[in-house]
Design an enzyme around this catalytic site. Structure first.
Site, PDB file in Angstrom:
ATOM      1  N   GLU A 103       0.843  -1.205   0.000  1.00  0.00           N
ATOM      2  CA  GLU A 103       0.000   0.000   0.000  1.00  0.00           C
ATOM      3  C   GLU A 103       0.874   1.248   0.000  1.00  0.00           C
ATOM      4  O   GLU A 103       1.918   1.286   0.644  1.00  0.00           O
ATOM      5  CB  GLU A 103      -0.881  -0.038   1.264  1.00  0.00           C
ATOM      6  CG  GLU A 103      -1.838   1.113   1.412  1.00  0.00           C
ATOM      7  CD  GLU A 103      -2.800   0.944   2.612  1.00  0.00           C
ATOM      8  OE1 GLU A 103      -3.128  -0.204   2.994  1.00  0.00           O
ATOM      9  OE2 GLU A 103      -3.196   1.975   3.174  1.00  0.00           O
ATOM     10  N   ASP A 105       0.197   5.381   0.512  1.00  0.00           N
ATOM     11  CA  ASP A 105      -0.902   6.245   0.967  1.00  0.00           C
ATOM     12  C   ASP A 105      -0.674   7.739   0.930  1.00  0.00           C
ATOM     13  O   ASP A 105       0.372   8.212   1.387  1.00  0.00           O
ATOM     14  CB  ASP A 105      -1.158   5.993   2.467  1.00  0.00           C
ATOM     15  CG  ASP A 105      -1.730   4.645   2.754  1.00  0.00           C
ATOM     16  OD1 ASP A 105      -2.454   4.124   1.923  1.00  0.00           O
ATOM     17  OD2 ASP A 105      -1.432   4.121   3.854  1.00  0.00           O
ATOM     18  N   GLU A 107      -3.155  10.445   2.859  1.00  0.00           N
ATOM     19  CA  GLU A 107      -4.384  10.642   3.635  1.00  0.00           C
ATOM     20  C   GLU A 107      -4.381  12.072   4.151  1.00  0.00           C
ATOM     21  O   GLU A 107      -3.374  12.538   4.689  1.00  0.00           O
ATOM     22  CB  GLU A 107      -4.455   9.677   4.821  1.00  0.00           C
ATOM     23  CG  GLU A 107      -4.530   8.220   4.396  1.00  0.00           C
ATOM     24  CD  GLU A 107      -4.763   7.270   5.570  1.00  0.00           C
ATOM     25  OE1 GLU A 107      -4.713   7.705   6.739  1.00  0.00           O
ATOM     26  OE2 GLU A 107      -5.001   6.087   5.302  1.00  0.00           O
TER      27      GLU A 107
END
Ligand SMILES: *[C@@H]1O[C@H](CO)[C@@H](O)[C@H](O)[C@H]1NC(C)=O
Length: 283
Positions: A103, A105, A107
């Site tokens: 993953e 990311d 955010e």
């Protein structure tokens, strides 16, 4: 800085060309993604150019790319929840399925009006993350659209904001640091409630009287080696595949990290009392 007239003119022409080149390859939400949850709270608008996600007491919403990629470059312009966005999280990330997932990311953790959003980044390999770096931004990300991109190739992962690299995660398997390289990932985006941890570590709760909260995405562009039936096929033209940071890029990243980084796992002594993880010493 003083630019002469002709320099300005040249700059204008170059920016126009750059904008044009970008437009030529821009994706379309109608064609490229699926809204996967939120029961009508996510909407594709303007013939696929715009996608709005919303969040209220009952649900958030989200979408995912139809394609899976093994290496690529994904980008979108995002305009975040304005005003009091405390307790909300807006995301834009790549992820593979399964218990030992990879993953990458972005955010965006909301905040009270007048307080800065935190841009949280992380990289997971085989289900293990703990490589957080967080930033404040040098602009108000709710006032306008800004471009966020992830470049993922066999040598490195580069996170950029408005074309400025803010983080590089290198492939350092040679010194035993796991790097995501075998599992195809899909692009995901969402707007959801996380008031247990998002704002000032969970101290500030979401103000539901301001719901629905909305974040918008446009100029989505995913360019990568598309994974299908167990193999990946890369486009002929893939500058991102060998992309690295040049001198200028490294300098700009240093500028951002020295002024706007608010958390770095590399320097979190409480979490690694034994000393920083090996990749941190290579920076
Ligand atoms: C919210 O604002 C506070 C104070 O200005 C700041 O310390 C914090 O990093 C901001 N972001 C989040 C997500 O809490």
């Amino acid at each position: 800085m003083a630019f002469s007239c002709s320099q300005r003119f040249l700059f204008l022409i170059l920016s126009l060309l750059a904008t044009h080149a970008l437009e030529a390859s821009v994706g379309n939400f109608e064609r490229d993604v699926q809204i996967t949850w939120g029961n009508g709270r996510g909407k594709v608008l303007e013939n696929g150019n715009l996608l709005a996600l919303s969040l209220d007491q009952f649900s958030g919403s989200g979408f995912q790319s139809k394609n899976e990629f093994l290496y690529g470059r994904v980008e979108a312009q995002i305009k975040l929840v304005p005003g009091n966005s405390a307790g909300t999280v807006t995301t834009f990330y790549l992820k593979s399925p399964g218990a030992t997932w990879d993953e990458i990311d972005f955010e965006f953790l909301g905040n009270l009006s007048g307080h800065p959003y935190t841009l949280h980044t992380n990289v997971y390999t085989q289900g293990k993350g703990d490589k957080e770096q967080q930033f404040h931004l040098w602009f108000d990300p709710t006032a306008d659209f800004h471009t966020y991109s992830i470049t993922w190739n066999p040598q490195r992962i580069i996170f950029t904001v408005d074309g400025i690299p803010i983080r590089e995660f290198k492939n350092l398997e040679s010194i035993g640091v796991p790097f995501p390289k075998n599992q195809p990932m899909r692009l995901y985006a969402s707007l959801w409630e996380a008031d247990e941890w998002a704002t000032r570590g969970g101290l500030v709760k979401i103000d539901w009287s301001r719901a629905p909260f909305t974040a918008s995405y446009r100029n989505y562009n995913a360019n990568g080696c598309v994974w299908s039936s167990g193999r990946s096929s890369c486009p002929a033209n893939k500058p991102w595949f060998s992309q690295e940071l040049d001198f200028n890029g490294k300098n700009r990243m240093k500028w951002v990290q020295s002024r706007y980084m608010v958390y770095n796992y590399c320097t979190d002594r409480k979490r690694s009392p034994q000393g920083a993880p090996p990749e941190c010493k290579m920076a």
